[in-house]
Design an enzyme around this catalytic site. Sequence first.
Site, mmCIF file in Angstrom:
data_model
loop_
_atom_site.group_PDB
_atom_site.id
_atom_site.type_symbol
_atom_site.label_atom_id
_atom_site.label_comp_id
_atom_site.label_asym_id
_atom_site.label_seq_id
_atom_site.Cartn_x
_atom_site.Cartn_y
_atom_site.Cartn_z
ATOM 1 N N VAL A 64 42.015 37.013 18.288
ATOM 2 C CA VAL A 64 42.133 35.613 18.711
ATOM 3 C C VAL A 64 42.050 35.431 20.228
ATOM 4 C CG1 VAL A 64 43.397 34.818 16.661
ATOM 5 C CG2 VAL A 64 44.673 35.646 18.664
ATOM 6 N N ASN A 90 49.997 32.247 14.620
ATOM 7 C CA ASN A 90 51.114 33.187 14.505
ATOM 8 C C ASN A 90 50.869 34.501 15.264
ATOM 9 O OD1 ASN A 90 53.448 34.576 12.881
ATOM 10 N ND2 ASN A 90 51.637 35.821 12.462
ATOM 11 N N TYR A 154 55.847 37.449 28.061
ATOM 12 C CA TYR A 154 56.015 36.871 26.715
ATOM 13 C C TYR A 154 56.648 35.482 26.811
ATOM 14 C CZ TYR A 154 57.531 36.844 21.765
ATOM 15 O OH TYR A 154 57.739 36.539 20.442
ATOM 16 N N ALA A 155 57.668 35.342 27.647
ATOM 17 C CA ALA A 155 58.357 34.046 27.790
ATOM 18 C C ALA A 155 57.407 32.998 28.361
ATOM 19 C CB ALA A 155 59.579 34.200 28.690
ATOM 20 N N ALA A 156 56.574 33.404 29.324
ATOM 21 C CA ALA A 156 55.618 32.461 29.921
ATOM 22 C C ALA A 156 54.614 32.000 28.867
ATOM 23 C CB ALA A 156 54.898 33.118 31.103
ATOM 24 N N ILE A 187 63.984 38.036 14.440
ATOM 25 C CA ILE A 187 63.610 38.122 13.023
ATOM 26 C C ILE A 187 63.268 39.584 12.711
ATOM 27 C CG2 ILE A 187 62.028 37.200 11.256
ATOM 28 C CD1 ILE A 187 63.708 34.986 12.743
HETATM 29 P P1 NAD Z 1 54.107 41.513 13.851
HETATM 30 O O1 NAD Z 1 53.740 42.486 14.900
HETATM 31 O O2 NAD Z 1 54.705 42.006 12.588
HETATM 32 O O3 NAD Z 1 52.866 40.571 13.489
HETATM 33 C C1 NAD Z 1 51.990 40.089 14.457
HETATM 34 C C2 NAD Z 1 50.569 40.206 13.915
HETATM 35 O O4 NAD Z 1 49.647 39.685 14.896
HETATM 36 C C3 NAD Z 1 50.170 41.674 13.662
HETATM 37 O O5 NAD Z 1 49.665 41.820 12.366
HETATM 38 C C4 NAD Z 1 49.106 41.924 14.721
HETATM 39 O O6 NAD Z 1 48.119 42.887 14.332
HETATM 40 C C5 NAD Z 1 48.519 40.541 14.890
HETATM 41 N N1 NAD Z 1 47.754 40.445 16.131
HETATM 42 C C6 NAD Z 1 48.045 41.003 17.324
HETATM 43 N N2 NAD Z 1 47.085 40.751 18.210
HETATM 44 C C7 NAD Z 1 46.147 40.009 17.567
HETATM 45 C C8 NAD Z 1 44.922 39.436 17.964
HETATM 46 N N3 NAD Z 1 44.451 39.594 19.205
HETATM 47 N N4 NAD Z 1 44.201 38.728 17.056
HETATM 48 C C9 NAD Z 1 44.661 38.563 15.785
HETATM 49 N N5 NAD Z 1 45.847 39.103 15.362
HETATM 50 C C10 NAD Z 1 46.568 39.808 16.240
HETATM 51 O O7 NAD Z 1 55.128 40.499 14.570
HETATM 52 P P2 NAD Z 1 55.963 39.266 13.992
HETATM 53 O O8 NAD Z 1 57.373 39.511 14.378
HETATM 54 O O9 NAD Z 1 55.620 38.995 12.591
HETATM 55 O O10 NAD Z 1 55.425 38.104 14.955
HETATM 56 C C11 NAD Z 1 54.674 37.005 14.502
HETATM 57 C C12 NAD Z 1 54.793 35.882 15.534
HETATM 58 O O11 NAD Z 1 56.145 35.458 15.611
HETATM 59 C C13 NAD Z 1 54.389 36.302 16.952
HETATM 60 O O12 NAD Z 1 53.731 35.254 17.590
HETATM 61 C C14 NAD Z 1 55.731 36.551 17.617
HETATM 62 O O13 NAD Z 1 55.675 36.403 19.007
HETATM 63 C C15 NAD Z 1 56.566 35.471 16.957
HETATM 64 N N6 NAD Z 1 58.001 35.680 17.034
HETATM 65 C C16 NAD Z 1 58.578 36.782 16.451
HETATM 66 C C17 NAD Z 1 59.947 36.957 16.543
HETATM 67 C C18 NAD Z 1 60.658 38.154 15.934
HETATM 68 O O14 NAD Z 1 61.857 38.321 16.186
HETATM 69 N N7 NAD Z 1 59.997 38.971 15.137
HETATM 70 C C19 NAD Z 1 60.724 36.012 17.219
HETATM 71 C C20 NAD Z 1 60.110 34.908 17.790
HETATM 72 C C21 NAD Z 1 58.747 34.756 17.676
#
Ligand code: NAD
Length: 246
Positions: A64, A90, A154-156, A187
């Site tokens: 993406v 996501n 990440y925060a930015a 999470i």
């Molecule tokens: P995860 O690593 O399990 O899933 C993230 C997915 O994004 C992975 O499958 C990865 O391969 C994919 N990805 C990475 N770069 C990519 C790219 N360039 N193009 C397409 N896909 C790509 O992590 P998660 O915890 O499931 O996170 C999902 C979202 O939730 C993220 O945006 C993360 O920042 C956000 N988030 C997670 C938490 C947490 O505590 N886990 C908290 C707040 C926000």
Amino acid sequence: MLKDKIVLITGSSQGIGKAIALKFSSSGAKIALNDIESQEENLKRTKEEIEKAGGHAKYFFADVSKFEETEKMIQEVQKEFGGLDVLVNNAGIVQDRTLAKMTSEEWQRVIDINLTGVFNSTKAALPLIIQSRGKIINISSIVGLKGNFGQANYAAAKAGIIGFTKSLSKEVGRFGVTVNAVAPGFIETRLTENLSEEMKVAIKNFTSLGRFGKPEEVASLIAFLASKEADFITGEVITIDGGLAV
Ligand code: NAD
């Protein structure tokens, strides 16, 4: 509630994205999964799980952070499903380091995937979403609201998503399109599994509920925001963190 809606979830081979895909599918939606090519095995597994439960899913590769790849994916989704009703942005990564030690590459990569990635997929999908009077849901983070030690990049990016969400909601409201963000706390996914035990205990103690959240809990909120029940909600950032930020 989401019967026959066409839903694209970026980064949905695992973690929160996968939980969203399963939740939407169980509500009757048709699922377009996305991830980078190295996640093909996980994508296949997720697709199979959806089909085993009686749902319908296809997967599409795209990084993406690259506009052309993302645009091509949206064209493929349109060809395969005939439109798009819901886009869930996501996909995301972390590359944590204090600013003193953070390299320009670590800064840029996180901005490129977590923030520019949201621009790329939304920009490419917007004509289809307008056509369907659809919904866009962006995954921000509590860190985008509060900041966090070692996560300036990440925060930015996550704070940027909030500004993006609010601005776009003002631009597309007249087409009946809603744009919202969710801000999860901690999470249980691979993104948080590498935290030290000490850190995990500290985080749990800071939440009112005394625990991490589950991907399925975030998915439930997103399914609500994607449903008709949420037609009058737009430009919002909804925190889901077990009381961490209270
Ligand atoms: P995860 O690593 O399990 O899933 C993230 C997915 O994004 C992975 O499958 C990865 O391969 C994919 N990805 C990475 N770069 C990519 C790219 N360039 N193009 C397409 N896909 C790509 O992590 P998660 O915890 O499931 O996170 C999902 C979202 O939730 C993220 O945006 C993360 O920042 C956000 N988030 C997670 C938490 C947490 O505590 N886990 C908290 C707040 C926000």
